[in-house]
Write a protein that holds these residues in place. Structure first.
Motif, PDB file in Angstrom:
ATOM      1  N   ILE A 136       0.844  -1.204   0.000  1.00  0.00           N
ATOM      2  CA  ILE A 136       0.000   0.000   0.000  1.00  0.00           C
ATOM      3  C   ILE A 136       0.875   1.248   0.000  1.00  0.00           C
ATOM      4  CG2 ILE A 136      -1.675   1.343   1.341  1.00  0.00           C
ATOM      5  CD1 ILE A 136      -2.825  -1.330   2.326  1.00  0.00           C
ATOM      6  N   LEU A 137       1.912   1.259   0.818  1.00  0.00           N
ATOM      7  CA  LEU A 137       2.800   2.419   0.898  1.00  0.00           C
ATOM      8  C   LEU A 137       3.561   2.642  -0.410  1.00  0.00           C
ATOM      9  CD1 LEU A 137       4.225   1.971   4.526  1.00  0.00           C
ATOM     10  CD2 LEU A 137       2.549   3.662   3.746  1.00  0.00           C
ATOM     11  N   GLU A 138       3.843   1.544  -1.131  1.00  0.00           N
ATOM     12  CA  GLU A 138       4.562   1.646  -2.403  1.00  0.00           C
ATOM     13  C   GLU A 138       3.612   1.900  -3.579  1.00  0.00           C
ATOM     14  OE1 GLU A 138       6.845  -1.906  -2.786  1.00  0.00           O
ATOM     15  OE2 GLU A 138       7.972  -1.565  -0.933  1.00  0.00           O
ATOM     16  N   ASN A 142      -4.320  -0.560  -3.307  1.00  0.00           N
ATOM     17  CA  ASN A 142      -5.130   0.544  -2.809  1.00  0.00           C
ATOM     18  C   ASN A 142      -5.527   0.341  -1.361  1.00  0.00           C
ATOM     19  OD1 ASN A 142      -5.106   2.061  -5.147  1.00  0.00           O
ATOM     20  ND2 ASN A 142      -6.997   1.181  -5.934  1.00  0.00           N
ATOM     21  N   PHE A 143      -5.751  -0.924  -0.988  1.00  0.00           N
ATOM     22  CA  PHE A 143      -6.195  -1.234   0.367  1.00  0.00           C
ATOM     23  C   PHE A 143      -5.869  -2.683   0.675  1.00  0.00           C
ATOM     24  CE2 PHE A 143      -9.547  -2.956  -2.165  1.00  0.00           C
ATOM     25  CZ  PHE A 143     -10.077  -4.006  -1.423  1.00  0.00           C
ATOM     26  N   GLY A 144      -6.096  -3.087   1.926  1.00  0.00           N
ATOM     27  CA  GLY A 144      -5.878  -4.477   2.309  1.00  0.00           C
ATOM     28  C   GLY A 144      -6.581  -4.775   3.620  1.00  0.00           C
ATOM     29  N   SER A 152       2.124   4.596  10.150  1.00  0.00           N
ATOM     30  CA  SER A 152       2.518   5.474   9.056  1.00  0.00           C
ATOM     31  C   SER A 152       1.492   6.595   8.981  1.00  0.00           C
ATOM     32  CB  SER A 152       2.570   4.731   7.719  1.00  0.00           C
ATOM     33  OG  SER A 152       2.716   5.653   6.653  1.00  0.00           O
ATOM     34  N   ASP A 153       1.957   7.812   8.808  1.00  0.00           N
ATOM     35  CA  ASP A 153       1.044   8.951   8.672  1.00  0.00           C
ATOM     36  C   ASP A 153       0.219   8.869   7.393  1.00  0.00           C
ATOM     37  OD1 ASP A 153       1.941  10.026  11.057  1.00  0.00           O
ATOM     38  OD2 ASP A 153       3.477  11.278  10.100  1.00  0.00           O
ATOM     39  N   TYR A 277      -6.006   1.511   4.283  1.00  0.00           N
ATOM     40  CA  TYR A 277      -5.842   2.131   2.974  1.00  0.00           C
ATOM     41  C   TYR A 277      -5.027   3.406   3.114  1.00  0.00           C
ATOM     42  CZ  TYR A 277      -9.664   5.234   4.466  1.00  0.00           C
ATOM     43  OH  TYR A 277     -10.454   6.124   5.145  1.00  0.00           O
ATOM     44  N   SER A 278      -4.542   3.899   1.985  1.00  0.00           N
ATOM     45  CA  SER A 278      -3.736   5.119   1.984  1.00  0.00           C
ATOM     46  C   SER A 278      -4.636   6.348   2.009  1.00  0.00           C
ATOM     47  CB  SER A 278      -2.840   5.162   0.739  1.00  0.00           C
ATOM     48  OG  SER A 278      -2.194   6.419   0.639  1.00  0.00           O
ATOM     49  N   LYS A 279      -4.278   7.307   2.858  1.00  0.00           N
ATOM     50  CA  LYS A 279      -5.030   8.557   2.929  1.00  0.00           C
ATOM     51  C   LYS A 279      -4.887   9.370   1.646  1.00  0.00           C
ATOM     52  CE  LYS A 279      -4.247   9.061   7.924  1.00  0.00           C
ATOM     53  NZ  LYS A 279      -3.604   9.897   8.965  1.00  0.00           N
ATOM     54  N   ASN A 280      -3.836   9.088   0.886  1.00  0.00           N
ATOM     55  CA  ASN A 280      -3.543   9.892  -0.298  1.00  0.00           C
ATOM     56  C   ASN A 280      -4.099   9.295  -1.585  1.00  0.00           C
ATOM     57  OD1 ASN A 280      -2.011  11.592   1.374  1.00  0.00           O
ATOM     58  ND2 ASN A 280      -0.195  10.309   1.116  1.00  0.00           N
TER      59      ASN A 280
END
Length: 305
Positions: A136-138, A142-144, A152-153, A277-280
């Motif tokens: 997700i960070l890379e 999109n989610f997991g 992680s922020d 999921y990523s906030k971005n």
């Protein structure tokens, strides 16, 4: 820049193959190649390193891939909002999940979700919690669905199910069970311990809780490190060791009196499972519907461990 070019690029990266991308998109392989070549020409950069055996993202490709996924998700969200009045939620949800939720919880969730949204389909991939977070960070996912939080922020976690680990032993006369089903912590030092491999949420929780009691895994007699929960359960049943495992994962074995669940005095082993999921990133409409469903489902879930 056209959406079919972006879809071809994303699919090639996902499958690491032009031929698989063509099959997924129901187009020819030359069309996939042409779409990506035109995209690279418009962007004036090379997105993929192509060799006879491998396909790798260039540095430019790594940067652009996240934007390509974002553009597709925004398109899908716009289409969804325009058709929302007709209450349409359809499409495929590709879920990457860690072991316990994948095997023992998500089937219940999917069943309930499909009762409301029957036009949705699912595909499942298994990875451990740490690998899902890294993906997700890379920007690869999109989610997991995971069984441990890694700070992680950039990440947002939604907990939807509370779990508890128990120490499982074989249920036979050869094992000296304590009268109240509680073991002293010192008893762990004399046990043959079977553990999940590094990266699993189960192992992370055990390490964290034992470290509070000044106990390292190196202090224990670890005889096996296994990825599969089913293999761990069978090894316990055969008397090859004991293991900390989710109570929900051993429900059937406990009911059949194949395994015995024990607790360790003063060792709290409760945890949650999370939709992360990523906030971005923008989630697709069907995934947004699934996320919203999970938020409500956690209050009405009916799994009985």
């Amino acid at each position: 820049m056209e959406f079919n070019q972006l879809e071809s690029f994303i699919s090639v990266v996902k499958h690491n193959s032009f031929s698989y991308a063509a099959k997924e998109l129901y187009i020819t392989q030359p069309t996939v190649s042409n779409n990506i070549q035109n995209l690279e020409k418009e962007l004036n950069t090379t997105l993929l390193n192509r060799t006879s055996k491998t396909i790798n993202l260039t540095d430019s490709g790594k940067i652009f891939y996240k934007y390509a996924v974002e553009l597709i998700n925004i398109r899908d969200k716009a289409k969804y909002i325009l058709s929302e009045h007709s209450n349409k939620v359809e499409g495929e949800i590709e879920i990457t999940a860690s072991s316990i939720p994948e095997q023992y919880i998500l089937p219940y969730i999917i069943k309930d979700f499909l009762n409301i949204y029957p036009k949705v389909s699912f595909s499942m991939t298994h990875k451990n919690s740490k690998d899902i977070i890294d993906d997700i960070l890379e920007g690869k996912l999109n989610f997991g669905i995971v069984g441990a939080r890694y700070h992680s922020d950039m990440l947002e976690y939604i907990d939807f199910y509370e779990d508890e680990l128990v120490l499982c032993t074989p249920n036979n006369d050869n094992y000296p069970f304590p009268e109240n089903d509680y073991l002293d912590i010192d008893a762990l030092f004399s046990e043959k311990l079977i553990l999940r491999k590094k990266g699993s949420g189960t192992r992370k929780l055990i390490e964290q809780k034992l470290s509070v009691m000044d106990i390292s895994l190196d202090d224990l007699n670890i005889v096996s490190q296994i990825d599969s929960n089913e293999m761990i359960k069978k090894m316990i049943e055969l008397g090859l060791g004991v293991s900390f495992i989710s109570k929900i994962a051993v429900k059937n074995e406990i009911d059949l009196k194949l395994l015995k669940p024990l607790k360790i005095k003063d060792l709290e082993l409760k945890r949650s499972f999370y939709f992360v999921y990523s906030k971005n990133r923008t989630l697709s409409p069907v995934v947004e519907a699934f996320k919203d469903f999970l938020i409500n489902w956690k209050d009405i879930n009916h799994i009985t461990p």
